[in-house]
Design a protein around this motif. Structure first.
Motif, PDB file in Angstrom:
ATOM      1  N   VAL A  96       0.869  -1.180   0.000  1.00 41.16           N
ATOM      2  CA  VAL A  96       0.000   0.000   0.000  1.00 41.16           C
ATOM      3  C   VAL A  96       0.903   1.226   0.000  1.00 41.16           C
ATOM      4  CG1 VAL A  96      -1.880   1.206   1.158  1.00 41.16           C
ATOM      5  CG2 VAL A  96      -1.708  -1.294   1.324  1.00 41.16           C
ATOM      6  N   CYS A  97       0.700   2.138  -0.954  1.00 41.73           N
ATOM      7  CA  CYS A  97       1.653   3.248  -1.064  1.00 41.73           C
ATOM      8  C   CYS A  97       1.021   4.458  -1.724  1.00 41.73           C
ATOM      9  CB  CYS A  97       2.884   2.810  -1.859  1.00 41.73           C
ATOM     10  SG  CYS A  97       2.542   2.456  -3.600  1.00 41.73           S
ATOM     11  N   LYS A  98       1.795   5.524  -1.724  1.00 42.91           N
ATOM     12  CA  LYS A  98       1.432   6.760  -2.406  1.00 42.91           C
ATOM     13  C   LYS A  98       2.323   6.896  -3.625  1.00 42.91           C
ATOM     14  CE  LYS A  98       1.090  11.735  -1.464  1.00 42.91           C
ATOM     15  NZ  LYS A  98       1.161  12.756  -0.394  1.00 42.91           N
ATOM     16  N   SER A  99       1.724   7.257  -4.755  1.00 37.16           N
ATOM     17  CA  SER A  99       2.487   7.343  -5.991  1.00 37.16           C
ATOM     18  C   SER A  99       3.652   8.304  -5.846  1.00 37.16           C
ATOM     19  CB  SER A  99       1.579   7.810  -7.132  1.00 37.16           C
ATOM     20  OG  SER A  99       2.323   7.975  -8.318  1.00 37.16           O
ATOM     21  N   GLU A 101       1.164   8.087   3.519  1.00 36.60           N
ATOM     22  CA  GLU A 101       1.690   7.110   2.558  1.00 36.60           C
ATOM     23  C   GLU A 101       0.655   6.032   2.247  1.00 36.60           C
ATOM     24  OE1 GLU A 101       4.660   7.291   1.085  1.00 36.60           O
ATOM     25  OE2 GLU A 101       5.133   9.143   2.126  1.00 36.60           O
ATOM     26  N   GLY A 102       0.028   5.508   3.285  1.00 34.05           N
ATOM     27  CA  GLY A 102      -0.928   4.431   3.077  1.00 34.05           C
ATOM     28  C   GLY A 102      -1.724   4.144   4.325  1.00 34.05           C
ATOM     29  N   ILE A 103      -2.915   3.590   4.137  1.00 37.94           N
ATOM     30  CA  ILE A 103      -3.831   3.304   5.237  1.00 37.94           C
ATOM     31  C   ILE A 103      -4.373   1.898   5.038  1.00 37.94           C
ATOM     32  CG2 ILE A 103      -5.958   4.000   6.383  1.00 37.94           C
ATOM     33  CD1 ILE A 103      -5.474   6.814   5.110  1.00 37.94           C
ATOM     34  N   VAL A 104      -4.382   1.107   6.111  1.00 40.11           N
ATOM     35  CA  VAL A 104      -4.952  -0.239   6.076  1.00 40.11           C
ATOM     36  C   VAL A 104      -6.065  -0.302   7.114  1.00 40.11           C
ATOM     37  CG1 VAL A 104      -4.532  -2.704   6.378  1.00 40.11           C
ATOM     38  CG2 VAL A 104      -2.779  -1.266   5.316  1.00 40.11           C
TER      39      VAL A 104
END
Length: 263
Positions: free
Chosen positions: A153-156, A199-202
């Protein structure tokens, strides 16, 4: 109880085609053609497929793999979906040498909101990347057999200015069953490429054990199905942070193996 086959209006005949807008794909070229046709909004894979190049969908689709195996013979991503989509019943296997990092993913979801339902993805660096997109999981997702982990899971990171405007990746587990039979320390089932919500969320990861590990100049969040995979040294079913702890845990008089997951 009847089906209308056609309707005639003056000199025009309109045929009732239940497959209108649907692509029945039996080879790589049929999928590639559907990816470039905005009117092809429903794709059904009807046979096993061997594929070399990445195929990118820039319009919304429902992609049904029909549980047929899709084999990726070269490194790299298999499919990228950039518009809202539903992907289901896929079995993607990469047979390329992905021992080293080559950005080889079974599926990349890039921007948009997507659903992934009932999928098996193996042989790549990772099964799935949620790249500045929102992904909702359903059914059973098997990410066993990938060389670096299961779901990223990431940010471009496409340029500094572009990156600043991109959203964080969001993974919604939604009670889906996630399987990873090859999870070990350093190769998590889910990871965020960065340790902040930017950056990312789960969401829905209550069943996972989450740890932060060093990565480059910062850290990464790793999500493990099994808590004993959060530490680098194993003795049987227990895990330890240091070799001294592991040695102390060895039972007297019993031949025991200590397994190291890192140097």
């Amino acid at each position: 109880g009847y089906t209308v086959e056609s309707i005639e209006v003056g000199e025009d005949t309109y045929v009732n085609d239940p497959n209108y807008g649907k692509t029945i794909a039996e080879d790589e070229s049929a999928i590639a053609d559907a990816a470039s046709d905005p009117e092809a909004t429903e794709i059904l894979v009807a046979a096993p497929i061997s594929q070399a190049a990445e195929i990118q969908f820039n319009h919304g689709v429902t992609f049904d793999g029909g549980n047929n195996q899709i084999t990726k013979t070269e490194p790299g991503k298999v499919y990228t979906f950039t518009a809202d989509s539903t992907v289901e019943n896929v079995d993607i296997v990469s047979t390329a040498d992905n021992t080293e990092w080559q950005s080889s993913y079974g599926i990349q979801f890039y921007t948009g909101e997507h659903t992934l339902k009932n999928a098996t993805l193996s042989g790549g660096n990772a099964g799935v990347i949620v790249n500045s997109a929102t992904l909702n999981l359903e059914g059973t997702i098997d990410v066993s057999g990938n060389t670096f982990g299961g779901i990223e899971v990431c940010k471009s990171g496409a340029g500094t200015q572009t990156r600043a405007a991109m959203p964080a990746g969001v993974l919604n587990i939604n009670g889906a069953t996630i399987i990873n039979e090859t999870e070990v320390y350093g190769k998590p089932t889910i990871w965020i490429d960065g340790n902040t919500d930017e950056e990312g969320i789960v969401n829905g990861a209550e069943a996972f054990t989450v740890v932060e590990v060093p990565h480059g100049d910062g850290t990464q969040k790793h999500f493990y199905l099994h808590s004993y995979n959060t530490k680098p040294i194993r003795v049987g079913d227990e895990a330890y942070d240091t070799l001294a702890e592991a040695v102390a845990a060895v039972p007297t008089g019993t031949e025991t193996t200590i397994t190291l997951a890192q140097d």
